[in-house]
Motif scaffolding. Structure first.
Motif, mmCIF file in Angstrom:
data_model
loop_
_atom_site.group_PDB
_atom_site.id
_atom_site.type_symbol
_atom_site.label_atom_id
_atom_site.label_comp_id
_atom_site.label_asym_id
_atom_site.label_seq_id
_atom_site.Cartn_x
_atom_site.Cartn_y
_atom_site.Cartn_z
ATOM 1 N N HIS A 30 0.870 -1.168 -0.093
ATOM 2 C CA HIS A 30 -0.011 0.025 -0.108
ATOM 3 C C HIS A 30 0.930 1.244 -0.141
ATOM 4 O O HIS A 30 0.507 2.349 -0.495
ATOM 5 N N LEU A 31 1.893 1.301 0.855
ATOM 6 C CA LEU A 31 2.817 2.571 0.789
ATOM 7 C C LEU A 31 3.476 2.631 -0.426
ATOM 8 O O LEU A 31 3.530 3.675 -0.978
ATOM 9 N N TYR A 32 3.987 1.785 -1.169
ATOM 10 C CA TYR A 32 4.905 1.715 -2.491
ATOM 11 C C TYR A 32 3.930 2.282 -3.450
ATOM 12 O O TYR A 32 4.145 3.159 -4.340
ATOM 13 N N SER B 21 -5.331 -2.359 -3.378
ATOM 14 C CA SER B 21 -4.264 -2.711 -4.207
ATOM 15 C C SER B 21 -4.917 -2.759 -5.728
ATOM 16 O O SER B 21 -4.163 -2.264 -6.629
ATOM 17 N N ARG B 22 -6.067 -3.459 -5.700
ATOM 18 C CA ARG B 22 -6.395 -3.430 -7.166
ATOM 19 C C ARG B 22 -6.995 -2.176 -7.700
ATOM 20 O O ARG B 22 -6.958 -1.849 -8.891
ATOM 21 N N ALA B 23 -7.553 -1.208 -6.667
ATOM 22 C CA ALA B 23 -8.101 0.022 -7.029
ATOM 23 C C ALA B 23 -6.553 0.808 -7.661
ATOM 24 O O ALA B 23 -6.716 1.777 -8.519
ATOM 25 N N LEU B 24 -5.601 0.752 -6.932
ATOM 26 C CA LEU B 24 -4.375 1.337 -7.320
ATOM 27 C C LEU B 24 -3.880 0.950 -8.889
ATOM 28 O O LEU B 24 -3.479 1.814 -9.640
ATOM 29 N N TYR B 25 -4.036 -0.283 -8.882
ATOM 30 C CA TYR B 25 -3.748 -0.831 -10.233
ATOM 31 C C TYR B 25 -4.690 -0.306 -11.294
ATOM 32 O O TYR B 25 -4.296 0.213 -12.345
#
Length: 260
Positions: free
Chosen positions: A90-92, A124-128
């Motif tokens: 999440h941070l990265y 994480s999928r949202a960030l993708y």
């Protein structure tokens, strides 16, 4: 989606964990410190997303981005502790998002083995999806819809998707999709200046200049004092709305009237 029952005072404990970690900036150990704290608290993906997104933003604003402290393998390689591994991811990925590094973010996720990619948490999928949307890649829309189905109106997740749509100028019906997300319950109070900023941009693109000006003026009024960088973005958006409205007025006037 129902979150697991948590003991009273948990929210304060989580806030303290985030504050303790970010207070250690620029020390190199603070991301690991936050990951360990979240693991000890057995944090949900929603709790991890909240703290890690805010911490990544704070570190970047202080000139000490997470990207300079973590290696890619620290953030994406599977670890023995799934909660800590998720926090580092999440941070990265949040740090990549704040730097608008959409191609890099997408490539990192796409390099994961299929089983790991399929097992990514909702944030994480949202960030993708943000990375795909930000490049106007149409497959980002399908992923966005899946995330919306799973996110249970989680505010940080909705903001990530809005950010991606805001960047993806070549996506079909982009503005209408932004406005549909902004109609969801977390934004009903219209007290979120960043959401209002996104709304103003979507309305401007649709030619709804009066409504766009109302949204951006409300956003400016609600922005916390001293938030210089975001304030500049909002002022720029207001200038774009005003300029677009003026051009529309000129186009609608007879040529002889324009040249008087």
């Amino acid at each position: 989606m129902t979150l697991p029952t948590r003991r009273p005072g948990r929210a304060l404990t989580l806030l303290r964990a985030g504050a303790d970690a970010t207070a250690a900036i620029p020390a190199v150990h603070w991301p690991a410190q936050l990951a360990v704290s979240l693991s000890e608290l057995d944090a949900t993906w929603q709790e991890s997303a909240q703290l890690c997104a805010d911490a990544a933003w704070t570190a970047r604003a202080a000139g000490h981005s997470v990207l300079g402290l973590l290696r890619v393998e620290d953030a994406l390689a599977p670890g023995a502790d799934p909660v800590a591994t998720r926090a580092l991811r999440h941070l990265y990925l949040s740090a990549l998002r704040y730097d608008f590094r959409c191609p890099t973010l997408a490539l990192l996720v796409e390099q994961l083995p299929p089983q790991e990619r399929d097992g990514l948490d909702c944030y994480s999928r949202a960030l993708y999806a943000f990375a795909l949307l930000g490049q106007s890649r149409p497959e980002g829309l399908a992923l966005m819809r899946q995330v919306l189905d799973d996110a249970d109106d989680h505010l940080k997740t909705l903001h990530v998707l809005l950010h991606g749509l805001w960047l993806g100028h070549d996506l079909p019906h982009r503005e209408e999709q932004m406005l549909r997300i902004l109609d969801r319950p977390p934004f009903a109070s219209r007290t979120d200046p960043i959401a209002l900023f996104r709304e103003a941009g979507a309305l401007r693109a649709l030619g709804e200049y009066r409504a766009a000006l109302a949204s951006i003026d409300r956003a400016l009024d609600l922005l916390p004092p001293g938030d210089v960088s975001v304030h500049a973005d909002l002022v720029r958006e207001r200038s774009l709305i005003a300029a677009a409205r003026d051009v529309q007025h000129l186009v609608g006037r007879p040529a002889e009237e324009i040249h008087r």
